[in-house]
Design a protein around this motif. Structure first.
Motif, PDB file in Angstrom:
ATOM      1  N   GLY A  94       0.839  -1.313   0.122  1.00 13.90           N
ATOM      2  CA  GLY A  94       0.009  -0.025  -0.167  1.00 13.90           C
ATOM      3  C   GLY A  94       0.795   1.285   0.111  1.00 13.90           C
ATOM      4  O   GLY A  94       0.246   2.591  -1.087  1.00 13.90           O
ATOM      5  N   GLY A  95       1.713   0.529   0.824  1.00 15.76           N
ATOM      6  CA  GLY A  95       2.545   2.451   0.788  1.00 15.76           C
ATOM      7  C   GLY A  95       3.365   2.904  -0.257  1.00 15.76           C
ATOM      8  O   GLY A  95       3.461   3.572  -1.085  1.00 15.76           O
ATOM      9  N   PHE A  96       3.724   1.851  -1.050  1.00 20.08           N
ATOM     10  CA  PHE A  96       4.610   1.672  -2.498  1.00 20.08           C
ATOM     11  C   PHE A  96       3.539   2.654  -3.900  1.00 20.08           C
ATOM     12  O   PHE A  96       3.806   2.941  -4.573  1.00 20.08           O
ATOM     13  N   GLU A  97       2.351   2.103  -3.510  1.00 18.81           N
ATOM     14  CA  GLU A  97       0.950   1.893  -3.799  1.00 18.81           C
ATOM     15  C   GLU A  97       1.104   3.759  -3.895  1.00 18.81           C
ATOM     16  O   GLU A  97       0.007   4.693  -4.801  1.00 18.81           O
ATOM     17  N   ASP A  98       0.623   3.723  -2.867  1.00 14.97           N
ATOM     18  CA  ASP A  98       0.412   5.703  -2.652  1.00 14.97           C
ATOM     19  C   ASP A  98       1.625   6.749  -3.013  1.00 14.97           C
ATOM     20  O   ASP A  98       1.272   7.529  -3.795  1.00 14.97           O
ATOM     21  N   ALA A  99       2.144   5.738  -3.021  1.00 15.36           N
ATOM     22  CA  ALA A  99       3.723   6.919  -3.507  1.00 15.36           C
ATOM     23  C   ALA A  99       3.297   6.726  -4.840  1.00 15.36           C
ATOM     24  O   ALA A  99       3.233   8.086  -5.336  1.00 15.36           O
ATOM     25  N   LEU A 100       3.287   5.770  -5.670  1.00 11.13           N
ATOM     26  CA  LEU A 100       3.594   5.732  -7.117  1.00 11.13           C
ATOM     27  C   LEU A 100       1.870   6.990  -7.308  1.00 11.13           C
ATOM     28  O   LEU A 100       2.148   7.436  -8.759  1.00 11.13           O
ATOM     29  N   LYS A 101       0.947   6.940  -7.042  1.00 14.05           N
ATOM     30  CA  LYS A 101      -0.649   7.213  -7.353  1.00 14.05           C
ATOM     31  C   LYS A 101      -0.054   9.280  -6.365  1.00 14.05           C
ATOM     32  O   LYS A 101      -0.361  10.371  -7.806  1.00 14.05           O
ATOM     33  N   LEU A 102       0.453   8.842  -5.760  1.00 19.35           N
ATOM     34  CA  LEU A 102       0.962  11.320  -5.282  1.00 19.35           C
ATOM     35  C   LEU A 102       2.676  11.510  -6.307  1.00 19.35           C
ATOM     36  O   LEU A 102       2.409  12.367  -6.899  1.00 19.35           O
ATOM     37  N   GLN A 103       2.727  10.244  -6.971  1.00 17.87           N
ATOM     38  CA  GLN A 103       4.166  10.944  -8.371  1.00 17.87           C
ATOM     39  C   GLN A 103       3.341  10.822  -9.247  1.00 17.87           C
ATOM     40  O   GLN A 103       3.617  11.728 -10.114  1.00 17.87           O
ATOM     41  N   ALA A 104       2.379  10.725  -9.397  1.00 20.10           N
ATOM     42  CA  ALA A 104       1.678  10.496 -11.308  1.00 20.10           C
ATOM     43  C   ALA A 104       0.727  11.638 -10.883  1.00 20.10           C
ATOM     44  O   ALA A 104       0.720  13.263 -12.261  1.00 20.10           O
ATOM     45  N   ARG A 105       0.549  12.605  -9.810  1.00 21.97           N
ATOM     46  CA  ARG A 105      -0.925  13.492  -9.518  1.00 21.97           C
ATOM     47  C   ARG A 105       0.881  14.798  -9.652  1.00 21.97           C
ATOM     48  O   ARG A 105       0.158  15.646  -9.947  1.00 21.97           O
ATOM     49  N   VAL A 106       2.077  14.508  -8.796  1.00 21.72           N
ATOM     50  CA  VAL A 106       3.054  15.410  -9.334  1.00 21.72           C
ATOM     51  C   VAL A 106       3.698  15.716 -10.788  1.00 21.72           C
ATOM     52  O   VAL A 106       3.373  16.989 -11.170  1.00 21.72           O
ATOM     53  N   ILE A 126       6.956  18.260  -4.326  1.00 19.49           N
ATOM     54  CA  ILE A 126       7.927  17.505  -4.090  1.00 19.49           C
ATOM     55  C   ILE A 126       8.303  17.411  -2.567  1.00 19.49           C
ATOM     56  O   ILE A 126       8.739  16.158  -2.071  1.00 19.49           O
ATOM     57  N   GLN A 127       7.716  18.193  -1.565  1.00 21.14           N
ATOM     58  CA  GLN A 127       8.237  17.810  -0.441  1.00 21.14           C
ATOM     59  C   GLN A 127       7.021  16.638   0.395  1.00 21.14           C
ATOM     60  O   GLN A 127       6.941  15.634   0.884  1.00 21.14           O
ATOM     61  N   ALA A 128       5.967  16.512  -0.843  1.00 21.87           N
ATOM     62  CA  ALA A 128       4.789  15.556  -0.211  1.00 21.87           C
ATOM     63  C   ALA A 128       5.100  14.395  -0.628  1.00 21.87           C
ATOM     64  O   ALA A 128       5.239  12.927  -0.140  1.00 21.87           O
ATOM     65  N   GLU A 129       6.143  14.236  -2.277  1.00 20.18           N
ATOM     66  CA  GLU A 129       6.396  13.212  -3.217  1.00 20.18           C
ATOM     67  C   GLU A 129       7.377  12.118  -2.520  1.00 20.18           C
ATOM     68  O   GLU A 129       7.667  10.968  -2.178  1.00 20.18           O
ATOM     69  N   LEU A 130       8.378  13.111  -1.993  1.00 22.48           N
ATOM     70  CA  LEU A 130       9.536  12.947  -0.713  1.00 22.48           C
ATOM     71  C   LEU A 130       9.333  12.221   0.726  1.00 22.48           C
ATOM     72  O   LEU A 130       9.567  10.617   0.951  1.00 22.48           O
ATOM     73  N   ALA A 131       7.781  12.613   1.153  1.00 27.11           N
ATOM     74  CA  ALA A 131       7.825  12.145   1.963  1.00 27.11           C
ATOM     75  C   ALA A 131       6.721  10.927   1.671  1.00 27.11           C
ATOM     76  O   ALA A 131       6.996   9.529   2.773  1.00 27.11           O
ATOM     77  N   ALA A 132       6.380  11.343   0.724  1.00 25.25           N
ATOM     78  CA  ALA A 132       5.409   9.233   0.514  1.00 25.25           C
ATOM     79  C   ALA A 132       6.421   8.542   0.007  1.00 25.25           C
ATOM     80  O   ALA A 132       6.320   6.834   0.400  1.00 25.25           O
ATOM     81  N   ASN A 133       7.995   9.157  -0.483  1.00 28.93           N
ATOM     82  CA  ASN A 133       8.719   7.863  -0.854  1.00 28.93           C
ATOM     83  C   ASN A 133       9.101   7.222   0.443  1.00 28.93           C
ATOM     84  O   ASN A 133       9.468   6.127   0.262  1.00 28.93           O
ATOM     85  N   GLY A 134       9.312   8.078   1.020  1.00 33.50           N
ATOM     86  CA  GLY A 134       9.774   7.556   2.136  1.00 33.50           C
ATOM     87  C   GLY A 134       8.916   6.924   3.025  1.00 33.50           C
ATOM     88  O   GLY A 134      10.375   6.265   4.128  1.00 33.50           O
ATOM     89  N   ARG A 135       8.309   6.869   3.006  1.00 30.78           N
ATOM     90  CA  ARG A 135       6.757   6.367   3.930  1.00 30.78           C
ATOM     91  C   ARG A 135       6.911   4.419   3.568  1.00 30.78           C
ATOM     92  O   ARG A 135       7.806   4.077   4.122  1.00 30.78           O
ATOM     93  N   ALA A 136       7.272   4.811   1.983  1.00 31.73           N
ATOM     94  CA  ALA A 136       7.295   3.436   1.553  1.00 31.73           C
ATOM     95  C   ALA A 136       8.922   2.296   1.680  1.00 31.73           C
ATOM     96  O   ALA A 136       8.288   1.680   2.161  1.00 31.73           O
TER      97      ALA A 136
END
Length: 244
Positions: free
Chosen positions: A137-149, A194-204
């Motif tokens: 789920g963490g990797f999926e969330d990160a991918l979704k946020l990257q797509a949004r960015v 960028i901050q949100a993407e870093l947070a999502a990637n770091g979370r995953a």
């Protein structure tokens, strides 16, 4: 003779009376007074011309002030706010372990740090499955946020072009300043992406590392379970006759 004398006296008296009045009617030209009057008129005209110039300068100053105070008709604030809300909503949809200190403390304790040899194999397996789901789920969330960015890039490019054009064609200082402020707001929104993407990637990545560490602890617990069981003792097996 007396008559003639009287005639001469009357003529003389008449001449005395007429001559002054005739002389009083003659035009007398005063050159100095005329020059002074011309100088006064010239100075008056110069003062009037200076006043007209001053009024023209004041009018131009008011026009310039009006231009400097004119507000820029273009505004991307609502677009930036909408994009930030969409990113925030996407972060709020984080699966399993949310971006909340209380949620992290509670769920991390349950699935990652509570592994012990005293747990049953079924409990260890259930925790391992939960950790795997959290990582996926963490990797999926990160991918979704990257797509949004990445999806924000075209709209950001269009907004930047409009703001730069508005700044270059601004009619006053206020419009130029407003265009600059909106460009800074656009950059701030991009930095928040960028901050949100870093947070999502770091979370995953952190969930994956935590999963690996917990899995190692779970494997150790299962090994202890296996080692504590009775050793296998071979026994003789009787095979019944087939009857053939």
């Amino acid at each position: 003779m007396k008559y003639n004398m009287r005639l001469y006296v009357a003529i003389g008296a008449l001449s005395i009376t007429i001559i002054p009045s005739a002389r009083a009617q003659w035009a007398v030209y005063d050159g100095a007074n005329h020059v002074e009057n011309v100088l006064i008129a010239a100075r008056t005209l110069q003062q009037i011309d200076n006043q007209i110039t001053s009024l023209a300068n004041q009018a131009q100053m008011l026009v310039n002030q009006g231009r400097n105070l004119a507000s820029m008709p273009l505004s991307i604030l609502s677009t930036l706010q909408s994009t930030i809300l969409q990113t925030t909503a996407l972060l709020a949809q984080a699966q399993n372990i949310a971006y909340s200190v209380q949620s992290v403390e509670q769920q991390y304790q349950q699935a990652y740090t509570s592994v012990s040899s005293g747990m049953s194999d079924s409990a260890l397996f259930s925790q391992a499955q939960t950790r795997w789901q959290n990582s996926v789920g963490g990797f999926e969330d990160a991918l979704k946020l990257q797509a949004r960015v990445v999806g924000n890039i075209p709209s950001d490019s269009s907004a930047m072009t409009q703001l730069v054009s508005a700044s270059q064609t601004s009619t006053g200082a206020l419009q130029a300043a407003q265009a600059g402020n909106q460009l800074m707001a656009l950059q701030s929104r991009q930095l928040s992406d960028i901050q949100a993407e870093l947070a999502a990637n770091g979370r995953a990545a952190d969930l994956e590392r935590a999963q690996q560490a917990a899995n190692e602890a779970g494997a150790e617990a299962q090994y202890q379970h296996f080692s504590q069981r009775d050793a296998y003792v071979p026994q003789a097996v009787a095979i019944p006759a087939s009857g053939y």
